[in-house]
Scaffold this active site. Structure first.
Site, PDB file in Angstrom:
ATOM      1  N   TYR A 101       0.847  -1.198   0.000  1.00 15.79           N
ATOM      2  CA  TYR A 101       0.000   0.000   0.000  1.00 15.79           C
ATOM      3  C   TYR A 101       0.885   1.252   0.000  1.00 15.79           C
ATOM      4  O   TYR A 101       0.620   2.208  -0.718  1.00 15.79           O
ATOM      5  CB  TYR A 101      -0.922   0.021   1.222  1.00 15.79           C
ATOM      6  CG  TYR A 101      -1.972  -1.062   1.220  1.00 15.79           C
ATOM      7  CD1 TYR A 101      -3.133  -0.938   0.463  1.00 15.79           C
ATOM      8  CD2 TYR A 101      -1.810  -2.201   1.990  1.00 15.79           C
ATOM      9  CE1 TYR A 101      -4.102  -1.927   0.465  1.00 15.79           C
ATOM     10  CE2 TYR A 101      -2.774  -3.206   2.011  1.00 15.79           C
ATOM     11  CZ  TYR A 101      -3.915  -3.056   1.240  1.00 15.79           C
ATOM     12  OH  TYR A 101      -4.863  -4.050   1.249  1.00 15.79           O
ATOM     13  N   ASN A 122     -12.766  -0.932  -5.061  1.00 12.35           N
ATOM     14  CA  ASN A 122     -12.568  -1.444  -6.418  1.00 12.35           C
ATOM     15  C   ASN A 122     -13.794  -2.237  -6.877  1.00 12.35           C
ATOM     16  O   ASN A 122     -14.098  -3.280  -6.307  1.00 12.35           O
ATOM     17  CB  ASN A 122     -11.315  -2.331  -6.432  1.00 12.35           C
ATOM     18  CG  ASN A 122     -11.071  -3.023  -7.750  1.00 12.35           C
ATOM     19  OD1 ASN A 122     -11.706  -2.752  -8.754  1.00 12.35           O
ATOM     20  ND2 ASN A 122     -10.127  -3.947  -7.732  1.00 12.35           N
ATOM     21  N   CYS A 130      -6.654  -6.018  -7.033  1.00 12.32           N
ATOM     22  CA  CYS A 130      -6.367  -5.422  -5.732  1.00 12.32           C
ATOM     23  C   CYS A 130      -5.800  -6.441  -4.747  1.00 12.32           C
ATOM     24  O   CYS A 130      -5.179  -6.059  -3.756  1.00 12.32           O
ATOM     25  CB  CYS A 130      -7.606  -4.731  -5.167  1.00 12.32           C
ATOM     26  SG  CYS A 130      -9.078  -5.761  -5.146  1.00 12.32           S
ATOM     27  N   HIS A 131      -5.968  -7.734  -5.036  1.00 20.02           N
ATOM     28  CA  HIS A 131      -5.383  -8.753  -4.161  1.00 20.02           C
ATOM     29  C   HIS A 131      -3.859  -8.714  -4.188  1.00 20.02           C
ATOM     30  O   HIS A 131      -3.210  -9.226  -3.295  1.00 20.02           O
ATOM     31  CB  HIS A 131      -5.890 -10.155  -4.544  1.00 20.02           C
ATOM     32  CG  HIS A 131      -5.594 -10.550  -5.947  1.00 20.02           C
ATOM     33  ND1 HIS A 131      -6.425 -10.190  -7.000  1.00 20.02           N
ATOM     34  CD2 HIS A 131      -4.572 -11.254  -6.489  1.00 20.02           C
ATOM     35  CE1 HIS A 131      -5.917 -10.676  -8.113  1.00 20.02           C
ATOM     36  NE2 HIS A 131      -4.792 -11.324  -7.839  1.00 20.02           N
ATOM     37  N   GLU A 162      -1.622 -17.166  -8.211  1.00 17.63           N
ATOM     38  CA  GLU A 162      -0.674 -16.415  -9.041  1.00 17.63           C
ATOM     39  C   GLU A 162       0.785 -16.677  -8.652  1.00 17.63           C
ATOM     40  O   GLU A 162       1.692 -16.101  -9.243  1.00 17.63           O
ATOM     41  CB  GLU A 162      -0.977 -14.924  -8.948  1.00 17.63           C
ATOM     42  CG  GLU A 162      -2.318 -14.569  -9.552  1.00 17.63           C
ATOM     43  CD  GLU A 162      -2.570 -13.081  -9.601  1.00 17.63           C
ATOM     44  OE1 GLU A 162      -1.719 -12.273  -9.163  1.00 17.63           O
ATOM     45  OE2 GLU A 162      -3.649 -12.708 -10.087  1.00 17.63           O
TER      46      GLU A 162
END
Length: 164
Positions: A101, A122, A130-131, A162
């Site tokens: 962040y 979002n 956003c993850h 991911e």
């Protein structure tokens, strides 16, 4: 109250619901633009109700099978100017990578808390990833305006999917 467009959850009519491991994705759209994608608890899928819902479901399913999938959906412009700037920064984070962040806040000359609030607002999670935004030191931080429970489990799954 009857909902002609599809199953209703959280006061929103979905034009499709896609099952994922441990959660679902609700799609709200018209024929022209995707208006919102929502994380939902596990539930039965809902077949797409229009062509764009079908394409959105196809793309979300492709991502769930392959984290390298690149989205190409018409997303409805929404949010404040600041939120859109944060979402642009988030959309630029490559697959398999994360940002803090604070990193995004420094790039935008703002505060990490403001970035976190924009992340929570979002409307297109997964598509605008956003993850991939974490707390300082690599902690999960919050997710979709939640600091625990179901949605943090979703964030953990997405990051593991991911390879982050």
């Amino acid at each position: 109250m009857a909902v002609a467009a599809g199953r209703k959850g959280d006061g929103v009519a979905y034009q499709a619901v896609i099952a994922a491991p441990g959660f679902c994705l609700g799609v709200r759209c018209d024929e022209e633009e995707v208006q919102r994608i929502s994380f939902l608890p596990p539930s039965p899928e809902l077949a797409p109700k229009n062509a764009l819902a079908a394409e959105t479901a196809r793309q979300l399913t492709a991502y769930l099978a392959d984290a390298e999938f690149v989205f190409g959906l018409p997303l409805r412009a929404s949010g404040t100017v600041f939120q859109r700037r944060v979402w642009e920064q988030i959309a630029a984070i490559p697959t398999h990578q994360t940002r803090a962040y604070g990193e995004i806040a420094r790039a935008l000359h703002n505060a990490p808390r403001a970035v976190g609030q924009a992340c929570g607002a979002n409307p297109f999670p997964v598509v605008v990833p956003c993850h991939r935004v974490l707390a300082a030191g690599g902690g999960l931080g919050g997710f979709a305006r939640q600091n625990g429970g179901f949605l943090l489990d979703v964030k953990r799954w997405l990051l593991a999917h991911e390879g982050c």
